[in-house]
Design a protein around this motif. Structure first.
Motif, short mmCIF file in Angstrom:
data_model
loop_
_atom_site.label_atom_id
_atom_site.label_comp_id
_atom_site.label_asym_id
_atom_site.label_seq_id
_atom_site.Cartn_x
_atom_site.Cartn_y
_atom_site.Cartn_z
N LEU A 169 -13.78 -37.04 20.69
CA LEU A 169 -13.13 -35.97 20.17
C LEU A 169 -11.57 -35.61 20.35
O LEU A 169 -11.36 -35.25 19.18
CB LEU A 169 -13.66 -35.26 21.39
CG LEU A 169 -15.30 -34.81 21.56
CD1 LEU A 169 -15.06 -34.54 23.06
CD2 LEU A 169 -15.24 -33.66 20.23
N LEU A 195 -10.15 -34.33 16.94
CA LEU A 195 -10.26 -32.85 16.21
C LEU A 195 -8.73 -32.52 17.26
O LEU A 195 -8.27 -31.29 17.65
CB LEU A 195 -11.35 -31.70 17.95
CG LEU A 195 -12.55 -32.15 16.73
CD1 LEU A 195 -13.87 -31.22 17.77
CD2 LEU A 195 -12.13 -31.27 15.65
N GLN A 217 -10.97 -26.85 14.86
CA GLN A 217 -11.63 -27.60 15.78
C GLN A 217 -12.73 -27.23 15.95
O GLN A 217 -13.51 -28.21 15.91
CB GLN A 217 -10.98 -27.72 17.43
CG GLN A 217 -9.54 -27.80 16.88
CD GLN A 217 -8.50 -28.19 18.00
OE1 GLN A 217 -8.82 -27.24 19.40
NE2 GLN A 217 -7.28 -29.14 18.47
N LEU A 266 -16.40 -29.10 14.32
CA LEU A 266 -17.36 -29.76 15.80
C LEU A 266 -18.86 -29.09 15.31
O LEU A 266 -20.01 -30.24 15.41
CB LEU A 266 -17.36 -28.92 16.99
CG LEU A 266 -18.17 -29.38 18.47
CD1 LEU A 266 -18.07 -30.94 18.93
CD2 LEU A 266 -17.36 -28.78 19.51
N LEU A 323 -23.73 -33.43 21.74
CA LEU A 323 -22.00 -33.73 21.60
C LEU A 323 -22.10 -35.40 21.12
O LEU A 323 -20.87 -35.61 20.01
CB LEU A 323 -21.25 -33.81 22.75
CG LEU A 323 -19.50 -33.77 23.10
CD1 LEU A 323 -19.27 -33.17 22.30
CD2 LEU A 323 -18.83 -34.34 24.22
N ALA A 354 -22.57 -34.16 17.22
CA ALA A 354 -21.45 -34.14 16.90
C ALA A 354 -20.23 -35.36 16.69
O ALA A 354 -19.77 -35.71 15.15
CB ALA A 354 -21.01 -32.52 17.79
#
Length: 261
Positions: A19, A23, A154, A158, A222, A225
């Motif tokens: 992540l 991001l 961001q 996502l 998550l 993603a």
């Protein structure tokens, strides 16, 4: 009696590393886990217990801003509003009336009641405690939900990652004040990815910066993603999104993304 299968554990540290790479997040990604008993919550390694009364926003931010692992019961929270969103107090008639909000957040008693009725909350009676912790600590593995604070730029990447496969249109609402019901309340209640605009209380008491939005979602969502965002990045669709120029000929830029399609 049939033995229950333990919930799946995740490579939470690896997910956070992905992540942050994808991001460039500035805020710690955390997890929330609800507990049927106080004893289960207090058994979490190195868990802190509050010595004062707080809002849930403050407890969440102790994990996301300070990196702490914190456990609470309803007695640690300032009132029924915070407690009810996470299922530690009932949605009784007094709560539904929302009298404290009349003349503050709403012009009439009817408006206050409508807002209270609109909130997504965890059903009362299932849980006695809650814990929050950075995902990288591994102390809540798996958490019930993960919280990702991010800027709008961001956040759209996502969301694009969530939609890369198994596309669906996401539709979210804004209740106004008590927006935690839009994020962790809704995600805990429904299991669905839940986006919110953090409200006045979250920003005043939880220290959420002006530019941040909040996504609450299950760890498996998550993970999905992240897989999607990695593929998007391979396609040249990544964060940060470089401005192209509002007066430039757009065909060259579009050609990079779609020229071979």
């Amino acid at each position: 009696m049939q033995q229950q299968t333990p919930p799946e554990a995740f490579d939470l540290a690896g997910m956070v590393a992905d992540l942050n790479s994808l991001l460039r997040l500035k805020t710690t990604v955390i997890g929330i886990k609800m507990f049927a008993s106080v004893e289960e919550m207090t058994a979490i390694p190195k868990i802190r217990r509050p010595s004062a009364v707080h809002t849930t926003d403050q407890i969440v931010s102790m994990a996301s801003r300070l990196g702490w692992t914190v456990g609470i019961t309803g007695e640690d929270l300032v009132g029924a509003q915070c407690r009810a969103v996470i299922g530690l107090a009932p949605r009784d008639e007094k709560w539904l009336a929302g009298e404290n909000y009349v003349g503050v957040w709403h012009g009439t008693a009817e408006d206050a009641r409508k807002r209270q009725e609109a909130l997504d909350v965890v059903p009362f009676g299932q849980y006695q405690a809650m814990a929050v912790s950075p995902l990288t600590s591994g102390r809540l593995n798996p958490p019930d939900i993960c919280l990702v604070y991010a800027t709008p730029g961001q956040m759209i990447i996502l969301i694009n990652g969530l939609q890369y496969t198994g596309y669906r249109k996401f539709e979210w609402g804004v209740v106004g004040e008590t927006a935690c019901a839009d994020s962790w309340g809704r995600a805990l209640k429904t299991g669905e990815p839940s986006l919110s605009l953090p409200c006045f209380a979250e920003r005043r008491y939880g220290g959420v910066p002006d530019e941040e939005m909040l996504m609450a979602l299950k760890p498996e969502h998550l993970a999905k993603a992240i897989v999607g965002m990695k593929q998007l990045a391979k396609n040249g669709l990544r964060y940060p999104i470089a401005p192209y120029g509002i007066q430039a000929d757009v065909r060259a830029g579009m050609g990079v993304s779609y020229g071979k399609k």
